[in-house]
Design a protein around this motif. Structure first.
Motif, PDB file in Angstrom:
ATOM      1  N   MET A   1     -23.410  -2.116   8.542  1.00 47.67           N
ATOM      2  CA  MET A   1     -24.555  -2.362   7.680  1.00 47.67           C
ATOM      3  C   MET A   1     -24.133  -2.525   6.226  1.00 47.67           C
ATOM      4  O   MET A   1     -24.600  -3.392   5.501  1.00 47.67           O
ATOM      5  CB  MET A   1     -25.571  -1.230   7.828  1.00 47.67           C
ATOM      6  CG  MET A   1     -26.866  -1.439   7.076  1.00 47.67           C
ATOM      7  SD  MET A   1     -28.143  -0.213   7.489  1.00 47.67           S
ATOM      8  CE  MET A   1     -28.629  -0.786   9.119  1.00 47.67           C
ATOM      9  N   LEU A   2     -23.214  -1.653   5.768  1.00 51.31           N
ATOM     10  CA  LEU A   2     -22.607  -1.766   4.439  1.00 51.31           C
ATOM     11  C   LEU A   2     -21.175  -2.240   4.576  1.00 51.31           C
ATOM     12  O   LEU A   2     -20.552  -2.091   5.625  1.00 51.31           O
ATOM     13  CB  LEU A   2     -22.603  -0.406   3.733  1.00 51.31           C
ATOM     14  CG  LEU A   2     -23.926   0.156   3.222  1.00 51.31           C
ATOM     15  CD1 LEU A   2     -23.703   1.576   2.739  1.00 51.31           C
ATOM     16  CD2 LEU A   2     -24.488  -0.696   2.096  1.00 51.31           C
ATOM     17  N   GLU A   3     -20.640  -2.814   3.486  1.00 51.21           N
ATOM     18  CA  GLU A   3     -19.225  -3.152   3.473  1.00 51.21           C
ATOM     19  C   GLU A   3     -18.399  -1.875   3.567  1.00 51.21           C
ATOM     20  O   GLU A   3     -18.818  -0.813   3.101  1.00 51.21           O
ATOM     21  CB  GLU A   3     -18.874  -3.899   2.182  1.00 51.21           C
ATOM     22  CG  GLU A   3     -19.539  -5.256   2.049  1.00 51.21           C
ATOM     23  CD  GLU A   3     -19.176  -5.921   0.739  1.00 51.21           C
ATOM     24  OE1 GLU A   3     -18.271  -5.415   0.051  1.00 51.21           O
ATOM     25  OE2 GLU A   3     -19.793  -6.939   0.410  1.00 51.21           O
ATOM     26  N   ALA A   4     -17.230  -1.974   4.161  1.00 54.39           N
ATOM     27  CA  ALA A   4     -16.355  -0.813   4.304  1.00 54.39           C
ATOM     28  C   ALA A   4     -16.065  -0.207   2.938  1.00 54.39           C
ATOM     29  O   ALA A   4     -15.771  -0.916   1.974  1.00 54.39           O
ATOM     30  CB  ALA A   4     -15.053  -1.230   4.989  1.00 54.39           C
ATOM     31  N   GLY A   5     -16.167   1.106   2.860  1.00 53.76           N
ATOM     32  CA  GLY A   5     -15.861   1.809   1.626  1.00 53.76           C
ATOM     33  C   GLY A   5     -17.009   1.912   0.645  1.00 53.76           C
ATOM     34  O   GLY A   5     -16.892   2.593  -0.372  1.00 53.76           O
ATOM     35  N   ARG A   6     -18.135   1.247   0.940  1.00 51.59           N
ATOM     36  CA  ARG A   6     -19.293   1.317   0.050  1.00 51.59           C
ATOM     37  C   ARG A   6     -20.242   2.420   0.502  1.00 51.59           C
ATOM     38  O   ARG A   6     -20.322   2.749   1.684  1.00 51.59           O
ATOM     39  CB  ARG A   6     -20.042  -0.019   0.005  1.00 51.59           C
ATOM     40  CG  ARG A   6     -19.196  -1.231  -0.340  1.00 51.59           C
ATOM     41  CD  ARG A   6     -18.488  -1.101  -1.694  1.00 51.59           C
ATOM     42  NE  ARG A   6     -19.396  -1.054  -2.820  1.00 51.59           N
ATOM     43  CZ  ARG A   6     -19.853  -2.130  -3.463  1.00 51.59           C
ATOM     44  NH1 ARG A   6     -19.507  -3.353  -3.058  1.00 51.59           N
ATOM     45  NH2 ARG A   6     -20.645  -1.997  -4.510  1.00 51.59           N
ATOM     46  N   LEU A   7     -20.979   2.959  -0.445  1.00 54.15           N
ATOM     47  CA  LEU A   7     -21.919   4.035  -0.166  1.00 54.15           C
ATOM     48  C   LEU A   7     -23.356   3.565  -0.386  1.00 54.15           C
ATOM     49  O   LEU A   7     -23.612   2.659  -1.178  1.00 54.15           O
ATOM     50  CB  LEU A   7     -21.639   5.238  -1.080  1.00 54.15           C
ATOM     51  CG  LEU A   7     -20.288   5.923  -0.933  1.00 54.15           C
ATOM     52  CD1 LEU A   7     -20.132   7.007  -1.999  1.00 54.15           C
ATOM     53  CD2 LEU A   7     -20.123   6.519   0.458  1.00 54.15           C
ATOM     54  N   LEU A   8     -24.260   4.230   0.301  1.00 52.39           N
ATOM     55  CA  LEU A   8     -25.686   4.003   0.089  1.00 52.39           C
ATOM     56  C   LEU A   8     -26.264   5.280  -0.514  1.00 52.39           C
ATOM     57  O   LEU A   8     -26.102   6.371   0.037  1.00 52.39           O
ATOM     58  CB  LEU A   8     -26.384   3.671   1.404  1.00 52.39           C
ATOM     59  CG  LEU A   8     -27.870   3.306   1.321  1.00 52.39           C
ATOM     60  CD1 LEU A   8     -28.243   2.364   2.469  1.00 52.39           C
ATOM     61  CD2 LEU A   8     -28.784   4.528   1.346  1.00 52.39           C
ATOM     62  N   LEU A   9     -26.940   5.139  -1.640  1.00 47.90           N
ATOM     63  CA  LEU A   9     -27.560   6.277  -2.302  1.00 47.90           C
ATOM     64  C   LEU A   9     -29.068   6.184  -2.119  1.00 47.90           C
ATOM     65  O   LEU A   9     -29.704   5.237  -2.601  1.00 47.90           O
ATOM     66  CB  LEU A   9     -27.203   6.286  -3.793  1.00 47.90           C
ATOM     67  CG  LEU A   9     -27.890   7.343  -4.666  1.00 47.90           C
ATOM     68  CD1 LEU A   9     -27.681   8.740  -4.107  1.00 47.90           C
ATOM     69  CD2 LEU A   9     -27.362   7.261  -6.102  1.00 47.90           C
ATOM     70  N   LEU A  10     -29.633   7.140  -1.406  1.00 48.78           N
ATOM     71  CA  LEU A  10     -31.072   7.209  -1.167  1.00 48.78           C
ATOM     72  C   LEU A  10     -31.658   8.240  -2.114  1.00 48.78           C
ATOM     73  O   LEU A  10     -31.307   9.424  -2.064  1.00 48.78           O
ATOM     74  CB  LEU A  10     -31.349   7.604   0.287  1.00 48.78           C
ATOM     75  CG  LEU A  10     -32.809   7.905   0.648  1.00 48.78           C
ATOM     76  CD1 LEU A  10     -33.683   6.671   0.479  1.00 48.78           C
ATOM     77  CD2 LEU A  10     -32.905   8.443   2.078  1.00 48.78           C
ATOM     78  N   VAL A  11     -32.557   7.796  -2.978  1.00 45.09           N
ATOM     79  CA  VAL A  11     -33.212   8.699  -3.919  1.00 45.09           C
ATOM     80  C   VAL A  11     -34.617   8.976  -3.396  1.00 45.09           C
ATOM     81  O   VAL A  11     -35.481   8.103  -3.422  1.00 45.09           O
ATOM     82  CB  VAL A  11     -33.273   8.084  -5.332  1.00 45.09           C
ATOM     83  CG1 VAL A  11     -33.913   9.073  -6.309  1.00 45.09           C
ATOM     84  CG2 VAL A  11     -31.876   7.694  -5.806  1.00 45.09           C
ATOM     85  N   GLY A  12     -34.809  10.177  -2.889  1.00 43.38           N
ATOM     86  CA  GLY A  12     -36.091  10.556  -2.309  1.00 43.38           C
ATOM     87  C   GLY A  12     -35.987  10.727  -0.812  1.00 43.38           C
ATOM     88  O   GLY A  12     -35.793   9.749  -0.087  1.00 43.38           O
ATOM     89  N   GLY A  13     -36.111  11.952  -0.344  1.00 42.21           N
ATOM     90  CA  GLY A  13     -35.988  12.243   1.085  1.00 42.21           C
ATOM     91  C   GLY A  13     -37.296  12.669   1.709  1.00 42.21           C
ATOM     92  O   GLY A  13     -37.308  13.505   2.624  1.00 42.21           O
ATOM     93  N   GLY A  14     -38.408  12.097   1.242  1.00 48.90           N
ATOM     94  CA  GLY A  14     -39.712  12.378   1.829  1.00 48.90           C
ATOM     95  C   GLY A  14     -39.884  11.688   3.160  1.00 48.90           C
ATOM     96  O   GLY A  14     -38.913  11.266   3.798  1.00 48.90           O
ATOM     97  N   LYS A  15     -41.130  11.525   3.601  1.00 46.33           N
ATOM     98  CA  LYS A  15     -41.376  10.965   4.934  1.00 46.33           C
ATOM     99  C   LYS A  15     -40.835   9.552   5.074  1.00 46.33           C
ATOM    100  O   LYS A  15     -40.168   9.222   6.066  1.00 46.33           O
ATOM    101  CB  LYS A  15     -42.877  10.994   5.225  1.00 46.33           C
ATOM    102  CG  LYS A  15     -43.425  12.399   5.453  1.00 46.33           C
ATOM    103  CD  LYS A  15     -44.899  12.367   5.807  1.00 46.33           C
ATOM    104  CE  LYS A  15     -45.417  13.780   6.061  1.00 46.33           C
ATOM    105  NZ  LYS A  15     -46.865  13.786   6.398  1.00 46.33           N
ATOM    106  N   MET A  16     -41.103   8.698   4.088  1.00 41.44           N
ATOM    107  CA  MET A  16     -40.606   7.331   4.189  1.00 41.44           C
ATOM    108  C   MET A  16     -39.097   7.286   4.009  1.00 41.44           C
ATOM    109  O   MET A  16     -38.401   6.542   4.710  1.00 41.44           O
ATOM    110  CB  MET A  16     -41.295   6.423   3.175  1.00 41.44           C
ATOM    111  CG  MET A  16     -40.886   4.959   3.279  1.00 41.44           C
ATOM    112  SD  MET A  16     -41.207   4.215   4.911  1.00 41.44           S
ATOM    113  CE  MET A  16     -42.997   4.073   4.862  1.00 41.44           C
TER     114      MET A  16
END
Length: 274
Positions: A1-16
């Motif tokens: 889903m992401l390129e190798a070595g890249r991170l995904l930062l999710l801001v907000g861990g509510g229901k959505m």
């Protein structure tokens, strides 16, 4: 889903936010590729324990920037002014900024983040929690082809996706699919109330209403026939359903004019809040 070595930062861990996270992990995103910022301690602990992702209370606890492939903003719109400035130094020109905050236009993120960035605004709805969401996306001119593709992959993990080029249409999208689940839930309430008024026990009326709406929705999803044809298929001329539809399809007080009025009201309020 992401390129190798890249991170995904999710801001907000509510229901959505959690619904998105579940979808991403189900579609192959490695837990170690996800960072979550969630200030609520109980939510943060639940996310870390349940999904094996790193969850922190504040952006100051995150590792240094430089490998961020996507910044996904699942923060309530009224909290965005306070939350967003902390991420200004954490995004690079090739970082996708993906917002699911209702009412916040693309220009807002361009202004707040202060550099040419690929920004995609998305409007999902709550059935994303069960993988049956509907999301409409709109990108700015700076969004690269690969960033648009990444945004689509991220939102497709929780349901169907559609693109618009005119951001003004997001008000109508908010009114139709954003709020649409609430309208359907109210339809269940109304149908159950009508069943109770007709003499059914309350619990049975609710079970019949809920099951009927769920089943009809699944039939509509799987069928190649139009909604109008599916309606016709149920309706015997001169029968009981036809009699009910005389009420629901009345030109002056039927369901269509009522829904047009309701969606217009929601779209108007969306513009007021923008």
């Amino acid at each position: 889903m992401l390129e190798a070595g890249r991170l995904l930062l999710l801001v907000g861990g509510g229901k959505m936010g959690e619904a998105l996270l579940v979808g991403w992990l189900r579609h192959g995103l490695a837990p170690e590729a996800v960072l979550v910022v969630e200030p609520d301690a109980a939510r943060r602990q639940a996310l870390a324990t349940t999904h094996a992702v790193r969850a922190v209370a504040a952006p100051e606890e995150l590792p240094e920037a430089g490998t961020l492939g996507a910044l996904v903003l699942a923060v309530k719109p009224q909290m965005m002014d306070r939350a967003l400035p902390a991420y200004v130094g954490r995004v690079a020109p090739d970082t996708l900024v993906l917002s699911i905050a209702a009412g916040k236009p693309i220009a807002y993120f361009e202004r707040m983040l202060g550099q040419p960035l690929g920004v995609v605004r998305a409007m999902p709805n709550t059935p994303a929690a069960v993988g049956r969401g509907v999301t409409v996306l709109c990108a700015n001119a700076a969004a690269r082809k690969e960033q648009r593709a990444l945004a689509e992959r991220l939102m497709a993990a929780v349901g169907a996706t559609y693109w618009i080029e005119d951001e003004e249409l997001m008000h109508a999208v908010t009114a139709v699919s954003g709020g649409g689940p609430a309208y359907v839930f109210h339809l269940i309430e109304a149908l159950a109330a009508a069943g109770t008024a007709a003499g059914l026990p309350e619990a049975l009326a609710m079970a019949l209403a809920r099951g009927t709406v769920v089943g009809a929705g699944e039939l509509a999803r799987l069928s190649d026939e139009s909604a109008a044809q599916l309606r016709i298929n149920v309706t015997s001329p001169g029968g009981t359903t036809a009699e009910a539809l005389k009420v629901l399809m009345a030109e002056d007080r039927g369901l269509i004019p009522l829904m047009v009025e309701a969606v217009a009201a929601a779209a108007r309020r969306s513009r007021e809040l923008a």
